[in-house]
Design an enzyme around this catalytic site. Sequence first.
Site, PDB file in Angstrom:
ATOM      1  CE1 TYR A 405       3.828 -59.868  40.315  1.00 49.05           C
ATOM      2  CE2 TYR A 405       1.803 -60.513  40.119  1.00 49.05           C
ATOM      3  CZ  TYR A 405       2.745 -60.034  39.822  1.00 49.05           C
ATOM      4  OH  TYR A 405       2.985 -59.633  38.442  1.00 49.05           O
ATOM      5  CD  GLU A 406      -0.266 -56.378  44.281  1.00 47.67           C
ATOM      6  OE1 GLU A 406      -0.524 -56.123  45.253  1.00 47.67           O
ATOM      7  OE2 GLU A 406       0.589 -55.922  43.343  1.00 47.67           O
ATOM      8  N   GLY A 407      -1.420 -60.975  47.059  1.00 47.97           N
ATOM      9  CA  GLY A 407      -2.137 -61.779  48.039  1.00 47.97           C
ATOM     10  C   GLY A 407      -2.398 -63.133  47.092  1.00 47.97           C
TER      11      GLY A 407
END
Length: 598
Positions: A405-407
């Site tokens: 997550y967060e890219g």
Amino acid sequence: MSNNRLKGGEFLVKDLTWENIFTPEDFSEEQKMMLESAKEFIDREVWPKKHQIEKKDYALIEDLMKKLGELGFLGISVPEEYGGLGMGFVTTMLVCDYISGATGSLATAYGAHTGIGTMPITLYGTEEQKKKYLPKLATGEWFASYCLTEPEAGSDANSGKTKAVLTEDGKHYKITGQKMWITNAGFAELFIVFARIEDDKNITAFIVEKSQAGDGFSLGEEEDKLGIVSSSTRQVFFNEVLVPVENMLGERNGGFKIAMNALNVGRIKLGAACLDAQRRIVSNAINYSSERKQFGVSINTFGAIQEKLADMAVATFASEAGAYRAAKDIEEAIAENVSNGMPHNEAELKGIEEYAIEASILKVWISDMAQISADKGIQIYGGMGYSKEMPMEAAWRDARISRIYEGTNEINSLLSVSMLVKRAFQGRVDLMTPAMNVANELMSIPSFDVPDYTELFAQEKEILTNLKKAFFMVAGAALQKFGADLEKHQQLILRASSILIEIYMAESTILRAEKISKSNSEENAAVSIKFAKLQLFDSVEVIKKNAIAGIISFTEGDEQRMMLSGLRRFTRYNDFPNVVQLKTEVAEFLIKENKYSF
């Protein structure tokens, strides 16, 4: 520090001295108090309840979040005029760091609420929106959630299908669509929702209040996940949910920009959220290896165990060094922007964007190291490490999501290089001059003089300079060959990114160790120097491996031979460190302290 602060990405082209790097050893008395307060809360309220948290106790996480709100921890970065504490970026990183160490479930809930849930309103909200929502979010009266991801829109965030249609009277938007993997969805009142208006090129952000959404708003069941099991994660469905036009966040078509800037903050904060988890993993492994006896002795007397303890501690020390170096740079950039007359929200946006490259670097490296450390921790525990009765099993599962997550780490690795190249074309970072200098150096006869390494880290700094040359050699040649088509060669970019990441982390570690050696106790100074030497050695090996693969992928003949010869020059040690001895001495220090003590 602001007079000597390097701009984002400039660490490749300019040298920094230890006097101009911020480290955890520089925390102010106020910051140390915040640290102790956060740590005390986690040790009292969270760590003793880990077994309960690992049984999908969503209500417990909500209760812990309420307590964090009562203590002011949810409003650390919210301006004082809106009910928060209005503290600087370093302090917000510090609190995120120590609140997140005990369990990924609370870390995820906290990060989603204070980061991507609250920050978009702080940075993009109107005055009315800030006054209405921020006091509730800062105190924990309301919790926030962030609705971006869809079944067909993950890394490609701007491809979302959720629609927002203006009603005939022009007073509302009707939002229809499906969002998935939404953190805090089960107990949030406020949702930052991204939808597309008509055929707009970009998505638009909206603030949706659950209690006002009506029957068109519904939630899926809690997701059954590998880790962060008590973090509420659900699908969110919108069926013509009416949202007042004044609840548009930012401007129409501006949602993609909001999403990307929120993720910039989220990336560096995610790095911070892995730090105390690493410390606890190392400390638990040290404790267990001291107590566990095999063949009549503690297993921490075995070299194979000592090597793992040393590796985990080095990674933790380096992670801290990089995270707080960048955090202070961001804080300085924000202050400088404010002093130049910029409104604080705009100053913060610009300051965070300035260090987006470093944010991606830290997200990738620290989340990778957290996973590796947890894996080593399980191995030290042996069979017990595989048991849910011990902390390592949950630590490993919780660490795994941090790389997604967060890219994803792959997306962030690609971004770090593409953003750097973009800044070069914009004239913000001069990459061409050093790249040309390296190309000329490859044609010259190397010096065979034996250098003088009497000064602390003299050889290490020389190697760092050469590692930067290796990056320019590989990335410069690749850019010259492929031009704008370079983005199609993702495996090559990933190799360049690995080099870039290792340079930043090794340099941060060396500068932190040098600063400690100038101002700290003799014993701490000695072990920090060993940390730095070990980290650089590992970084050189990673860089060598990736540079060779990159060079071979797009060169041949004389050009290839010349570049490989240059790589040997740029990764050469004149005086190799005794890695085995250094790791043994680091492990002995850790065992004596019986914890990670930096």
